[in-house]
Scaffold this motif. Structure first.
Motif, PDB file in Angstrom:
ATOM      1  N   ASP A  14      -1.325 -13.926  -5.568  1.00 33.82           N
ATOM      2  CA  ASP A  14      -2.083 -12.758  -6.029  1.00 33.82           C
ATOM      3  C   ASP A  14      -3.340 -12.711  -5.151  1.00 33.82           C
ATOM      4  O   ASP A  14      -4.106 -13.680  -5.103  1.00 33.82           O
ATOM      5  CB  ASP A  14      -2.433 -13.000  -7.499  1.00 33.82           C
ATOM      6  CG  ASP A  14      -3.329 -11.932  -8.085  1.00 33.82           C
ATOM      7  OD1 ASP A  14      -3.954 -11.165  -7.323  1.00 33.82           O
ATOM      8  OD2 ASP A  14      -3.419 -11.887  -9.326  1.00 33.82           O
ATOM      9  N   GLY A  69      -3.124   1.762  -9.419  1.00 35.67           N
ATOM     10  CA  GLY A  69      -2.309   0.654  -9.929  1.00 35.67           C
ATOM     11  C   GLY A  69      -2.137  -0.412  -8.861  1.00 35.67           C
ATOM     12  O   GLY A  69      -2.950  -0.516  -7.949  1.00 35.67           O
ATOM     13  N   GLY A  70      -1.093  -1.211  -8.986  1.00 37.67           N
ATOM     14  CA  GLY A  70      -0.742  -2.230  -7.992  1.00 37.67           C
ATOM     15  C   GLY A  70      -1.892  -3.135  -7.610  1.00 37.67           C
ATOM     16  O   GLY A  70      -2.696  -3.548  -8.454  1.00 37.67           O
ATOM     17  N   VAL A  78       3.884   1.440  -4.661  1.00 36.25           N
ATOM     18  CA  VAL A  78       3.914   2.833  -5.122  1.00 36.25           C
ATOM     19  C   VAL A  78       4.202   3.810  -3.962  1.00 36.25           C
ATOM     20  O   VAL A  78       4.828   4.849  -4.175  1.00 36.25           O
ATOM     21  CB  VAL A  78       2.549   3.176  -5.771  1.00 36.25           C
ATOM     22  CG1 VAL A  78       2.460   4.635  -6.166  1.00 36.25           C
ATOM     23  CG2 VAL A  78       2.315   2.302  -6.991  1.00 36.25           C
ATOM     24  N   VAL A 124      -0.632 -11.904   2.379  1.00 34.65           N
ATOM     25  CA  VAL A 124      -0.411 -12.321   1.000  1.00 34.65           C
ATOM     26  C   VAL A 124       0.695 -11.456   0.387  1.00 34.65           C
ATOM     27  O   VAL A 124       0.492 -10.285   0.097  1.00 34.65           O
ATOM     28  CB  VAL A 124      -1.708 -12.188   0.164  1.00 34.65           C
ATOM     29  CG1 VAL A 124      -1.480 -12.659  -1.258  1.00 34.65           C
ATOM     30  CG2 VAL A 124      -2.836 -12.973   0.814  1.00 34.65           C
ATOM     31  N   TYR A 137       3.156 -10.618  -2.634  1.00 36.32           N
ATOM     32  CA  TYR A 137       3.106 -10.754  -4.098  1.00 36.32           C
ATOM     33  C   TYR A 137       4.521 -10.954  -4.629  1.00 36.32           C
ATOM     34  O   TYR A 137       4.777 -11.832  -5.427  1.00 36.32           O
ATOM     35  CB  TYR A 137       2.480  -9.485  -4.668  1.00 36.32           C
ATOM     36  CG  TYR A 137       2.096  -9.558  -6.111  1.00 36.32           C
ATOM     37  CD1 TYR A 137       1.189 -10.498  -6.557  1.00 36.32           C
ATOM     38  CD2 TYR A 137       2.620  -8.650  -7.033  1.00 36.32           C
ATOM     39  CE1 TYR A 137       0.810 -10.544  -7.890  1.00 36.32           C
ATOM     40  CE2 TYR A 137       2.241  -8.682  -8.354  1.00 36.32           C
ATOM     41  CZ  TYR A 137       1.340  -9.635  -8.779  1.00 36.32           C
ATOM     42  OH  TYR A 137       0.961  -9.675 -10.092  1.00 36.32           O
ATOM     43  N   ASP A 138       5.430 -10.111  -4.130  1.00 41.70           N
ATOM     44  CA  ASP A 138       6.818 -10.224  -4.588  1.00 41.70           C
ATOM     45  C   ASP A 138       7.603 -11.106  -3.623  1.00 41.70           C
ATOM     46  O   ASP A 138       7.299 -11.174  -2.425  1.00 41.70           O
ATOM     47  CB  ASP A 138       7.465  -8.827  -4.718  1.00 41.70           C
ATOM     48  CG  ASP A 138       7.343  -8.005  -3.450  1.00 41.70           C
ATOM     49  OD1 ASP A 138       8.336  -7.955  -2.701  1.00 41.70           O
ATOM     50  OD2 ASP A 138       6.258  -7.451  -3.195  1.00 41.70           O
TER      51      ASP A 138
END
Ligand code: AR6
Length: 176
Positions: A10, A31-32, A124, A156, A158-159
């Motif tokens: 994260d 978001g995100g 997104v 980085v 995240y998924d």
């Protein structure tokens, strides 16, 4: 030469001099990763974004602006605006590469020695992940010899899908 690292994490936990935010041109949050940065960093970041909006009316796609990092462990947040994927014929590739280049240039101006990037536009904004990773790594690699302050560049992811894609592409690049 700066060191390039790929991690799965994260970005709000990363202690780099600058972390990059995948923002939108309003700079008012979303978001995100943008949502996470504003949530963890606190209202100071949004206040600074609002001041930038007053001065220059937001941020164009491919450009970057910097604020402090509020409560985050970083020193600065560099907000850049990735392109929305529209099928690939609307300069998406060029604009995505520009995000990485303008963020690096701004980080250099701020005398940062380390910078952490998220996988801009791959959430997104629906940029295909593999294409986005190739563009990101190519754009950053091309800039390496222009960098004088930055010594560490962290991608980085995240998924897990992005993490595996980045690892694959890095292995391919280092074989060249
Ligand atoms: N740390 C690192 N990466 C993250 C995190 C996190 N905490 N959270 C998500 N990601 P997105 P975009 C990854 O949607 O596609 C916002 O609403 C995520 O897995 O955050 O550029 C903005 O306000 C994905 O790989 O950004 C804009 O309106 C990557 O971050 C719009 O979304 C980017 O996904 C920008 O869309």
């Amino acid at each position: 030469m700066p060191n390039i690292e790929i991690i799965q994490a994260d970005i709000t936990t990363i202690k780099a001099d600058a972390i990059v935010n995948a923002a939108n041109s309003s700079l008012l949050g979303g978001g995100g990763v943008d949502g996470a940065i504003h949530r963890v960093g606190g209202v100071e970041i949004l206040d600074e974004c609002k001041m930038i909006r007053e001065k220059q009316g937001g941020c164009r796609t491919g450009h970057a602006v910097a604020t402090g990092a509020g409560k985050l462990p970083a020193q600065y947040v560099i907000h850049t605006v990735g392109p929305i994927w529209q099928g690939g014929n609307n300069e998406e590739e060029k604009l995505l590469a520009e995000c990485y280049v303008s963020s690096l240039e701004l980080a250099e101006k701020l005398k940062c020695t380390s910078i952490a990037f998220p996988n801009i536009s791959t959430g997104v904004y629906h940029f295909p992940k593999k294409e986005a990773a190739k563009i990101a790594l190519t754009a950053v690699k091309k800039q390496l010899h222009h960098l004088t302050c930055i010594q560490q560049i962290i991608f980085v992811c995240y998924d897990q899908e992005n993490y595996l894609i980045y690892q694959d592409i890095m292995t391919y690049f280092s074989d060249l």
